[in-house]
Design an enzyme around this catalytic site. Structure first.
Site, PDB file in Angstrom:
ATOM      1  N   ASN A 152       5.253  78.392  -0.093  1.00  0.00           N
ATOM      2  CA  ASN A 152       5.637  79.646  -0.735  1.00  0.00           C
ATOM      3  C   ASN A 152       6.613  79.462  -1.887  1.00  0.00           C
ATOM      4  O   ASN A 152       6.711  80.321  -2.761  1.00  0.00           O
ATOM      5  CB  ASN A 152       6.244  80.599   0.298  1.00  0.00           C
ATOM      6  CG  ASN A 152       7.365  79.970   1.084  1.00  0.00           C
ATOM      7  OD1 ASN A 152       7.183  78.950   1.745  1.00  0.00           O
ATOM      8  ND2 ASN A 152       8.551  80.562   1.025  1.00  0.00           N
ATOM      9  N   CYS A 326      21.710  81.369  -1.808  1.00  0.00           N
ATOM     10  CA  CYS A 326      23.054  81.956  -1.916  1.00  0.00           C
ATOM     11  C   CYS A 326      23.076  83.434  -1.534  1.00  0.00           C
ATOM     12  O   CYS A 326      24.031  83.909  -0.934  1.00  0.00           O
ATOM     13  CB  CYS A 326      23.583  81.790  -3.343  1.00  0.00           C
ATOM     14  SG  CYS A 326      23.829  80.069  -3.824  1.00  0.00           S
TER      15      CYS A 326
END
Length: 394
Positions: A152, A326
């Site tokens: 992906n 993040c």
């Protein structure tokens, strides 16, 4: 609304108008429960069966081998957990790879806590598993091999046929997470020796909240959701008729238009890759250049943070994604990019752009110019880049 250039189709896709049109009657006209016995509900039952047939035909499978779920994550959980439980007496060893989707990796971690032994295969610099390592990892107690069809993040298509042959040769079940590949590349479950396959509707211009798990006849797999007798007593719960109808229509359209869509997306992808690599220095392409999904581009830009790049692209109306985690609260970069050998500082500067046939060359030009401008700006603020350039001049 400002201009929008949507390049995050690996995350989700726009539901096609034809799909919405096919679904609408099942919200307000034909709203019967397919499990009921009266004639009105028979309309819903027939619609579910027709979609099941469309999906089965797209894979070369039997109609009764398709089980509807809420999406790819549920299908992965079902394939791994229910199969592990069903074959636990034979063995408790499962083989997967380090670059699987978290729906598979986290499920494997769950199984590890319950006494199963998981082997996580390494991949090469392109993200492809090494067949020799797969063969070496097989043990007498190996019950399942689960390798995704296409990654992906970096778009690499795995050697699925060869994996299936190895699994069959050793009498081991083979599951593949085909969420990114299904509807984008031709798949035949018999040709590839696939025993179980996961897919999701919203990755191919269908609705969200619907997926399926293909389970080959003869494979033991325990019920995953308990309750009623839906999905041949293996997955309880009233069928999502509207979602199933939409999924069936999306599959029909995806299969019919696959060849032309692949040609268009490949042309856009190659143009985008070529321009960025020529015009933005200290950049690399992540993933295989040959065995790759037609719509996937993944760059790593040195000396920048991917999250900053994403935010600034968004300000210009461009939707993409980063390999960096993040935004999920983690300081670690993508597990996929680390697995292919990128150091942390380069992996943090990744950008994934996933295209659609409706994108245009004009949009690609706009995106390239935006990337050039933003990367240059971010590097101008980077002490690492400044230090690197000084050393290059010496």
């Amino acid at each position: 609304m400002k201009q929008l250039i949507y390049l995050d189709n690996a995350a989700t896709t726009k539901t096609r108008p034809e799909v919405v049109e096919a679904m609408l009657p099942y919200f307000t006209e034909y709203y019967g429960n397919p499990s009921s016995v009266y004639e009105f509900s028979g309309i819903s039952k027939k619609a579910v069966q027709e979609s099941r047939e469309i999906i089965a035909n797209s894979l070369g499978a039997k109609t009764n081998e398709i089980y509807f779920t809420a999406g790819g994550s549920e299908s992965d959980n079902w394939a791994l957990i229910a199969t592990a439980e069903a074959y636990a007496e034979k063995g408790k060893h499962i083989i997967t790879s380090k670059i699987e989707h978290h729906a598979a990796l986290h499920t494997c971690e769950y199984l590890e806590k319950r006494g199963f032994d998981i082997t996580y295969l390494n991949v090469d610099e392109n993200g492809s598993i090494k067949l020799d390592e797969l063969k070496k990892a097989i043990r007498p107690d190996t019950i399942l091999i689960s390798i995704m069809f296409a990654n992906n993040e970096i778009g690499t298509i795995e050697p699925i046929k060869e994996i299936g042959e190895i699994a069959k040769e050793h009498n081991i079940l083979f599951h593949t997470d085909a969420v990114q590949a299904y509807g984008h590349v031709p798949i035949n479950v018999d040709e590839y020796h696939i025993d179980m396959l996961s897919a999701s509707g919203h990755k191919i211009n269908g609705p969200k909240g619907i997926g399926f798990l293909y389970i080959r006849t003869g494979v033991k797999s325990r019920s995953f959701i308990h309750g009623g007798g839906q999905e041949r007593k293996r997955r309880a719960g009233t069928e999502n008729v509207t979602g199933i109808v939409g999924f069936g229509k999306a599959v029909e359209l995806a299969v019919a238009g696959m060849e032309e869509r692949t040609r268009k997306e490949t042309e856009l992808r190659e143009y985008l890759m070529e321009r960025v690599m020529k015009e933005v220095p200290y950049t690399r392409i992540n993933g295989s250049k040959k065995s790759r999904l037609s719509n996937n581009v993944n760059f790593a830009f040195q000396f920048i943070e991917g999250e900053s790049l994403l935010i600034m692209l968004d300000m210009k109306g461009i939707c993409g994604s980063s390999g960096s985690a993040c935004t999920s609260g983690s300081l670690d970069p993508s597990h996929v990019l680390l697995a292919i050998g990128l150091p942390h500082e380069i992996a943090h500067g990744s950008l994934r752009l996933t295209l659609d046939e409706e994108n245009t060359m004009e949009e690609m030009d706009y995106v390239v110019e935006a990337i050039k401008e933003i990367v240059a700006k971010l590097r101008s603020m980077s002490p690492l880049y400044e230090d690197y350039i000084k050393h290059q001049g010496n």
